[in-house]
Design an enzyme around this catalytic site. Structure first.
Site, mmCIF file in Angstrom:
data_model
loop_
_atom_site.group_PDB
_atom_site.id
_atom_site.type_symbol
_atom_site.label_atom_id
_atom_site.label_comp_id
_atom_site.label_asym_id
_atom_site.label_seq_id
_atom_site.Cartn_x
_atom_site.Cartn_y
_atom_site.Cartn_z
ATOM 1 N N ASP A 68 -23.253 -6.919 7.930
ATOM 2 C CA ASP A 68 -23.008 -7.179 6.516
ATOM 3 C C ASP A 68 -22.905 -5.873 5.735
ATOM 4 O OD1 ASP A 68 -25.741 -6.769 7.133
ATOM 5 O OD2 ASP A 68 -26.339 -7.570 5.197
ATOM 6 N N GLU A 106 -20.519 -5.376 -2.369
ATOM 7 C CA GLU A 106 -21.141 -6.680 -2.144
ATOM 8 C C GLU A 106 -21.025 -7.573 -3.374
ATOM 9 O OE1 GLU A 106 -25.407 -8.400 -0.470
ATOM 10 O OE2 GLU A 106 -25.328 -6.403 -1.350
ATOM 11 N N ASP A 132 -20.251 -13.721 6.369
ATOM 12 C CA ASP A 132 -19.427 -12.549 6.077
ATOM 13 C C ASP A 132 -18.307 -12.420 7.110
ATOM 14 O OD1 ASP A 132 -22.231 -12.332 5.242
ATOM 15 O OD2 ASP A 132 -21.659 -10.419 4.367
ATOM 16 N N ARG A 170 -28.710 -0.266 4.224
ATOM 17 C CA ARG A 170 -30.074 -0.660 3.861
ATOM 18 C C ARG A 170 -30.815 -1.231 5.072
ATOM 19 N NH1 ARG A 170 -27.586 -5.276 0.026
ATOM 20 N NH2 ARG A 170 -27.438 -7.004 1.504
ATOM 21 N N ASP A 171 -32.000 -1.745 4.840
ATOM 22 C CA ASP A 171 -32.822 -2.283 5.930
ATOM 23 C C ASP A 171 -32.364 -3.697 6.293
ATOM 24 O OD1 ASP A 171 -33.619 -3.397 3.518
ATOM 25 O OD2 ASP A 171 -35.772 -3.350 3.987
ATOM 26 N N GLU A 172 -31.108 -3.803 6.751
ATOM 27 C CA GLU A 172 -30.533 -5.102 7.124
ATOM 28 C C GLU A 172 -29.554 -4.873 8.264
ATOM 29 O OE1 GLU A 172 -28.839 -9.069 4.849
ATOM 30 O OE2 GLU A 172 -29.336 -7.284 3.699
ATOM 31 N N HIS A 174 -19.548 -3.593 1.869
ATOM 32 C CA HIS A 174 -19.829 -4.986 2.226
ATOM 33 C C HIS A 174 -18.482 -5.713 2.207
ATOM 34 C CE1 HIS A 174 -23.730 -7.241 2.377
ATOM 35 N NE2 HIS A 174 -22.923 -8.281 2.348
ATOM 36 N N TRP A 183 -21.504 -20.575 6.708
ATOM 37 C CA TRP A 183 -21.985 -19.488 7.565
ATOM 38 C C TRP A 183 -21.858 -19.931 9.022
ATOM 39 C CZ3 TRP A 183 -22.441 -19.011 2.632
ATOM 40 C CH2 TRP A 183 -22.693 -17.781 2.058
#
Length: 891
Positions: free
Chosen positions: A463, A739, A476, A467-469, A760, A527
């Site tokens: 995605d 995003e 997506d 960041r922490d992802e 994103h 999704w």
């Protein structure tokens, strides 16, 4: 004796790869391209020869002359293929003009290790107690090679990430190997040709490991050791000699281990490298490893090992000269001018023990200061400690960052930007599509779409990269998949990821939010429908039935899951994300937020997934399934009408997304569709030609408008440059897709830092409309993979030109148009062994010529009629130049 040939064969691929060396499909598929200066070139027959030695007789397979137009995905039909063995193949063809080509230049493939028994290596690991905070372990051994080396192949995988070396040289140019899969079910190994790295006599081989996704910190709650707590290596080298002898060097208890300069490495936090701890020459034969300790063999399974069929992550573009800035806070920052995914290579000279810290950020705040709040808990910092004296080079190994800017801390004196090189890393998918038009902002939008894809297609479709992802969010990926398939060759990339989707799919058919699944339970409409949408989009783009065969059980299980959740064919239960990040005014006093009922959306995707399952069943000849799900689809649509639509065709949610999904997924009776499209347009006009859609409505918005003859409105949306719109971020200086529509507000302030990525790709799905409608290159279901293409350009929006080029399985297809006040020029290229239905705008009273001739005088053009102001033509392969002369008006 054959007729003198003007047709040739090239671009030979095995399993869609050039000369691969780790194929585990025991009946691999072969593809090639035809080229000819003549128009309407078609293949009528082919012959394939496969040998187990270069230039040898077809010992493995001689297909003989096969009457067929098929030139892609031709299944091998020879003798059983042997693990690790190399095969050579060539092909010749006959065309529709009675000509025979010469034999192609030979291509090859090498089989991988096909069973656990083919692995002679043992899993090995350090005997020391390990955790994610400890240094990266090194493993090594020495071996003796004999004279007469014919070939050598290294097979490597790991728990964690690995970088391998042989005699001081890096093995291969892939990064983040073995890649991210559902490790306990599918662990990839890589194969490398290491013939040139081995010499007769003593050799040394080894590897360094990092925590990576396997045991590193991943996901929101800072979980780690998700797949295991160990770092382990499995490696073997097979050396073949000229005399037929084979030697195998395999990881086992005789190997040794130590630690080196990588003292800590995490994907989110970054890497700590201490050159004082460097084990210089650790992979050379004469290195003194007396202080190293013995490894510990482990009994991890090998039945989950699979060959790598997708392109690995590699280094791509480099940015050598950034712009040095001093922020209002006095921080020293380098701006590389492009938001990218990768790392910085640094050259530095200083004293032993000196350190430098590089922090990474996507944007500066409105005051011009370094901004990292949107990284959440990710440190995104690389720290380098100097050994001293001479100039030193630092480069990370097992981490990556999403950034445009770096902040430099810890070094004294002046900074030379030339010492800092930013390197983009992403999966080495072949570049296939190009789009350009007369509007500079749209061209920048296309640039941003491409870089958003590149930055997030790092082995899996993430995605975001900063960041922490950095997770494989399914929603997506599905909304962007068709756009992705234009810009890059993503068939191998997505085919690999879809296998992990099937592996992580729940027993009841539910598809998790992210793949590989590190978030636990949970599913959502729009999704989880990735299970049906991407396989079908891949089939349309590449014509590969196998992706449908491989994923059919997963597709069916997902639809059956929904059926189990539905009540009277209405899916109105469970959690759903809905139209994620749709338009919400900052001050919504009049209730203008574009809220679309989540169960309304769920019912639309229930119908869509069912339709795609019917499509797949039809292609695969599963008539009973096709009939049964067709009956189910009728009930799904009836339930939708009863629950969400008034007799006059109004929807319970009057949003753009509601009307878009209802029209795109064919949820409305034919009599009410035009009214629904008109209401959609009225909504857009009410918002002064701004979109209000989120993740699920945006991909289809302009397509629906064009389908119902509102292309002019679609152009107004595309060209809108105030918030919310596609061009607003462009005007705010974006170099990737954001995003949020307003990640940076007009006043320079930021959206909520808890969810505000500036790389994103989801909203970049507008690219699909630009390619398929503005330029006009599209597919037909009766000839997927562009075997039968549709070319239907739509000049408009004030653009004076647009051009798209796409490398398909058959070759390049192009559609370029340029408009003046009294003419429209259209240049088209159609690859050999394909046909195209071409739509030429035909204004009343206009004159259309091709190559300066009337169409009726061109033998290679078949006029099929007129449709909605377009002249419909049937064309074979070749290059065409059409000129429409009139007082030209936009169509």
């Amino acid at each position: 004796m054959s007729v003198f040939s003007q047709v040739s064969v090239s671009h030979l691929l095995t399993e869609n790869l050039p000369n691969p060396i780790s194929i585990d499909n025991k009946t691999p598929r072969l593809s090639w391209q035809l080229s000819s200066p003549d128009r309407s070139e078609l293949q009528t027959a082919y012959e394939i020869q496969v040998s187990d030695r270069p230039g040898g007789k077809p010992s493995a397979w001689n297909s003989g002359k096969v009457a067929s137009e098929q030139s892609v995905w031709v299944t091998y039909g020879g003798t059983a293929l042997q693990a690790g063995k190399k095969y050579f193949w060539r092909v010749r063809v006959w065309d529709n003009k009675g000509r025979e080509s010469g034999w192609s230049k030979p291509a090859s493939w090498q089989m991988g290790l096909l069973t656990p028994a083919d692995w002679k290596a043992q899993w090995i690991q350090s005997a020391a107690k390990e955790d994610a905070s400890q240094p990266s372990p090194l493993f090594r051994t020495t071996f003796t090679a004999k004279n007469g080396i014919a070939s050598a192949t290294a097979y490597i995988t790991a728990h964690g990430l690995y970088e391998a070396q042989l005699n001081g040289q890096r093995i291969g140019d892939a990064y983040f190997t073995p890649g991210w899969t559902s490790y306990n079910k599918r662990l990839q190994y890589q194969a490398y040709d290491v013939t040139s790295l081995i010499h007769p006599g003593k050799n040394a081989v080894g590897a360094m490991l990092g925590s990576g996704w396997y045991r590193g910190y991943i996901c929101y709650d800072w979980q780690h050791n998700f797949y295991g707590s160990d770092l382990s290596l499995l490696m073997q080298i097979i050396i073949r000699y000229d005399n037929g002898r084979i030697d195998t060097i395999a990881s086992d208890g005789s190997w040794k281990t130590a630690t080196g300069e990588v003292r800590h490495s995490e994907i989110y936090d970054g890497e700590l490298i201490d050159h004082r701890q460097d084990q210089k020459g650790w992979s050379l034969p004469d290195f003194d490893d007396a202080a190293w300790t013995s490894v510990q063999p482990a009994s991890y399974p090998k039945d989950n090992l699979v060959a790598t069929g997708n392109e690995p992550v590699k280094k791509q573009e480099t940015f050598h000269t950034g712009k040095l800035l001093t922020t209002p806070k006095g921080e020293r920052v380098i701006d590389f001018g492009q938001n990218l995914t990768g790392w910085v290579i640094l050259k530095l000279k200083g004293r032993a023990g000196d350190s430098i810290r590089l922090s990474h950020a996507e944007v500066l705040d409105k005051a011009g200061n370094f901004y990292t709040d949107n990284l959440r808990r990710a440190k995104a910092q690389d720290v380098f400690i100097l050994k001293g004296r001479e100039e030193e080079t630092f480069e990370p190994h097992f981490t990556f960052h999403g950034f445009r800017y770096i902040r430099i801390e810890g070094t004294a004196g002046e900074i030379n930007p030339d010492d800092y090189t930013a390197v983009a890393l992403y999966s080495a998918m072949p570049k296939t599509g190009e789009f350009e038009c007369s509007d500079a902002l749209i061209n920048q939008l296309q640039h941003n779409i491409q870089w958003g894809q590149q930055g997030n297609f790092l082995d899996i479709p993430t995605d975001c990269p900063q960041r922490d992802e950095r997770l494989g969010w399914t929603g997506d990926a599905q909304v962007f998949s068709r756009t992705a398939a234009f810009n890059r060759g993503v068939d191998n990339f997505f085919a690999k990821w879809l296998k992990d989707l099937a592996a992580d799919q729940k027993p009841n058919g539910a598809v998790p939010f992210v793949i590989p699944n590190v978030t636990g339970n949970g599913t959502s409409a729009g999704w989880a429908d990735v299970a049906t949408i991407i396989p079908w989009n891949l089939y349309l783009a590449y014509g590969d039935r196998k992706v449908l065969e491989d994923q059919y059980s997963s597709m069916k299980a997902w639809v059956e899951y929904i059926r189990g959740q539905a009540k009277n064919d209405l899916w109105n239960t469970g959690f759903h994300f809905g139209d994620w990040l749709f338009y919400r005014p900052a001050d919504d006093n009049d209730g203008r937020s574009a809220v679309t009922d989540k169960y309304f959306i769920a019912q639309c995707f229930y119908a869509h997934s069912t339709q795609l399952l019917i499509n797949a069943a039809t292609v695969l000849g599963k008539k009973e399934d096709a009939d049964a799900y067709s009956a189910l689809l009728r009930r799904i649509k009836d339930a939708f009408l009863n629950e969400y639509v008034t007799p006059d065709g109004r929807l319970v949610s009057g949003t753009q997304t509601a009307y878009v999904l209802a029209l795109e997924f064919d949820m409305l009776p034919e009599a009410t569709r035009k009214k629904a499209a008109a209401r959609l347009v009225q909504n857009i006009q009410d918002y002064n030609y701004h979109l209000t859609t989120g993740f699920l409505g945006t991909p289809y918005l302009c397509h629906v408008l064009s389908q119902y003859n509102y292309t002019t409105v679609a152009y107004k949306l595309l060209l809108q440059d105030t918030y919310p719109s596609w061009l607003y971020p462009v005007k705010m200086g974006a170099t990737t897709i954001w995003e949020r529509w307003d990640g940076i507000r007009p006043d320079g302030s930021f959206q909520t830092p808890g969810m505000n990525s500036f790389n994103h790709y989801s909203y970049g799905a507008i690219g699909d409309w630009m390619y398929r409608v503005v330029a006009g290159i599209d597919t037909y279901e009766d000839g997927p993979g562009y075997h039968h293409s549709r070319i239907s350009p739509h000049p408009g929006g004030g653009l004076t030109s647009a051009a798209a080029d796409l490398e398909t399985c058959y070759g390049k297809i192009s559609s370029h148009w340029r408009m003046t006040s009294d003419s429209l020029a259209i240049d088209i290229d159609i690859p050999a062994n394909t046909t195209s239905t071409v739509y030429i705008p035909a204004p009343e009273g206009g004159v259309i010529t091709e190559g300066g001739q009337k169409l009726s005088a061109v033998a290679s053009i078949h006029i099929d009629g007129v449709e909605k102001g377009y002249l419909v033509l049937g064309l074979g392969s070749g290059s065409y130049h059409f000129l429409v002369r009139a007082d030209y008006q936009e169509n």
